[in-house]
Write an enzyme that holds these catalytic residues in place. Structure first.
Site, PDB file in Angstrom:
ATOM      1  NE  ARG A 132      -3.217   0.962   2.489  1.00 40.40           N
ATOM      2  CZ  ARG A 132      -4.293   1.530   1.986  1.00 40.40           C
ATOM      3  NH1 ARG A 132      -5.210   0.815   1.400  1.00 40.40           N
ATOM      4  NH2 ARG A 132      -4.473   2.844   2.078  1.00 40.40           N
ATOM      5  CG  ASP A 153      -4.851  -3.412   4.462  1.00 37.57           C
ATOM      6  OD1 ASP A 153      -5.671  -3.256   5.382  1.00 37.57           O
ATOM      7  OD2 ASP A 153      -3.904  -2.658   4.261  1.00 37.57           O
ATOM      8  CG  ASP A 199       2.042   0.245  13.118  1.00 41.95           C
ATOM      9  OD1 ASP A 199       0.927  -0.081  12.674  1.00 41.95           O
ATOM     10  OD2 ASP A 199       2.835   0.967  12.494  1.00 41.95           O
TER      11      ASP A 199
END
Ligand code: EPU
Length: 424
Positions: free
Chosen positions: A92, A116, A304
């Protein structure tokens, strides 16, 4: 399709080195398009995403040469302007070529990346920003096509401090006519790294590390040599691994000033966190205490890290609440953790985790980079063997993950899964 086979129970101890940040280097590679000639990037991680981004640039007419922790990119006078779906769907981050190409070539045609595993991840702010800078943008046959003979500086207000939109607009406005203000800009260390490289290339950018960036466009930029900022997410992954396994790990290259929130959470969980010259040390001698967290754009708690800390909480003492605000569906890996015996309930943006004494090894599947790493860490504290499938996701962002784990004392190996005979 490779898998990692992890035997739980080992305590991680020793020193591990962290290389350059994936989420920086991919954009630095795109930024090279802004100048004719050879740009050399150092501290480049040996990961799959760098290989794929290199191929994106090669197909745009660049010469891309990988060295030991370097990549050298030679950009022709007029690069191509089209990035195909077969590469964009793999990475991406290749959307980062949109801004530089429209600024440099007057036209960019980049395939829409599609969905995704961690949410829809729209591009509306990229598009609205480029339109503000005078580009015409259309979506046709699965491609986003942006055109502008010369971009013109403007005031752009982002609805949300999007990392990707901030980067695209920074790169586009560096060659625009006049001044651009990007307000509510993302402030991640990787954005600062991109600003520093652009400045070295001759761009005029003010407000680095703040939410208001001011860019005075210039006629042309020149190629440079640039050292990539260390990967704070990888550094944090090793810190979480040390705490989960009740180990003692020194993370060389990790910058504690980029990890204030996660390291503070690890200290709350009971760890000793010690900044050192050139890195930091994390040590733990008991079962961690559960910690609540809420993901937010930097300097908030990074999304993350969410799968890694969620994994930590599954074996912590107590119950925790995790709130995910950045990606709407970053919970897919929870079902995999449940396969390992974790007690996790999700509802909308929230997950409630009840800590267990131990997880129980089982076959699981990685759906994205951080979820994959989180499952490997969970395998380290599970009873018996955990097989993590689809580890190409982990290879996208972690350099030598298995080798580094083994060097710290983990019992883990990579296996190439045989093709199922019944599939023919
Ligand atoms: N968003 C929109 N419209 C836009 C742009 C973003 O709705 O035009 C939404 C996204 O759907 C998402 C949120 O805003 O819900 C955040 O998106 P952002 O643009 O900030 O993220 P990104 O640039 O797509 C980068 C990292 C991600 C990291 C996020 C947030 C790279 C290559 N990727 O993605 O890293 O999670 O910022 O910090 O830089 C990873 O490394 O595993 C990873 C997923």
């Amino acid at each position: 399709m490779d898998r990692f086979v992890v035997r739980g129970g080992a305590r991680l101890a020793g020193t591990v080195s962290v290389s350059g940040a994936k989420n920086s280097v991919l954009k630095l590679m795109a930024a090279a398009l802004l100048a004719e000639g050879t740009t050399v990037l150092a501290n480049v991680p040996d990961i799959l995403d760098v290989t794929v981004m290199g191929e994106v640039l090669r197909r745009l007419g660049c010469d891309v040469v990988r060295g030991k922790a370097t990549v050298s990119i030679t950009v022709p006078e007029m690069p191509g302007h089209e990035a195909d779906y077969d590469l964009v769907r793999r990475i991406r981050a290749s959307i980062a070529v949109l801004g530089p190409l429209v600024a440099r070539c007057g036209e960019a045609k980049v395939a829409l990346p599609g969905g995704d595993a961690i949410g829809s991840r729209g591009l509306d702010m990229h598009v609205a920003g480029l339109i503000k800078l005078g580009a015409s943008v259309v979506s046709e046959h699965g491609y986003l096509i942006a055109r502008a003979p010369r971009l013109v500086g403007a005031a752009v207000w982002l609805d949300f401090p999007s990392v990707g939109a901030t980067e695209n607009l920074l790169m586009a406005s560096a060659l625009a006519q006049g001044t651009t203000i990007i307000d509510n800009a993302a402030r991640e260390p990787e954005i600062v790294d991109l600003c520093v490289m652009l400045q070295r290339m001759g761009a005029h950018i003010g407000g680095l590390g703040t939410s208001t960036l001011e860019v005075q466009g210039v006629e042309a930029l020149h190629p440079v040599e640039h050292h990539t900022v260390p990967d704070r997410i990888v550094a944090g992954t090793w810190a979480v691994a040390a705490v989960m396994t009740r180990g003692d790990v020194t993370v060389l290259g990790g910058r504690p000033e980029h990890l204030e929130m996660p390291l503070d959470k690890l200290a709350q969980a009971g760890a000793v966190v010690e900044p050192l010259e050139g890195g930091f040390r994390v040590a733990m001698d008991r079962r961690p205490t559960a910690v609540d967290l809420v993901t937010l754009p930097y300097p908030g708690f990074a999304t993350d890290f969410q799968p890694l800390f969620l994994g930590l909480n599954t074996v912590a003492e107590g119950t925790s609440m995790i709130t995910e605000n950045v990606f709407e569906s970053r919970w897919m890996f929870v079902n995999e953790l449940v396969r390992l015996g974790a007690d996790v309930r999700t509802d909308g943006h929230h997950a409630v985790v009840r800590g267990r004494e131990q997880l129980s090894g089982a076959p699981v599947t990685a759906h994205d980079i951080r979820a994959g790493a989180g499952l490997v860490l969970a395998g380290l504290v599970a009873d018996g063997v955990t097989e993590v499938a689809d580890v190409h996701h982990i290879d996208r962002g972690y350099e030598g993950f298995v080798e580094k784990l083994v060097a710290l004392g983990a019992v883990v190996r990579r296996e190439t899964a045989p093709v199922e005979p019944w599939l023919g």
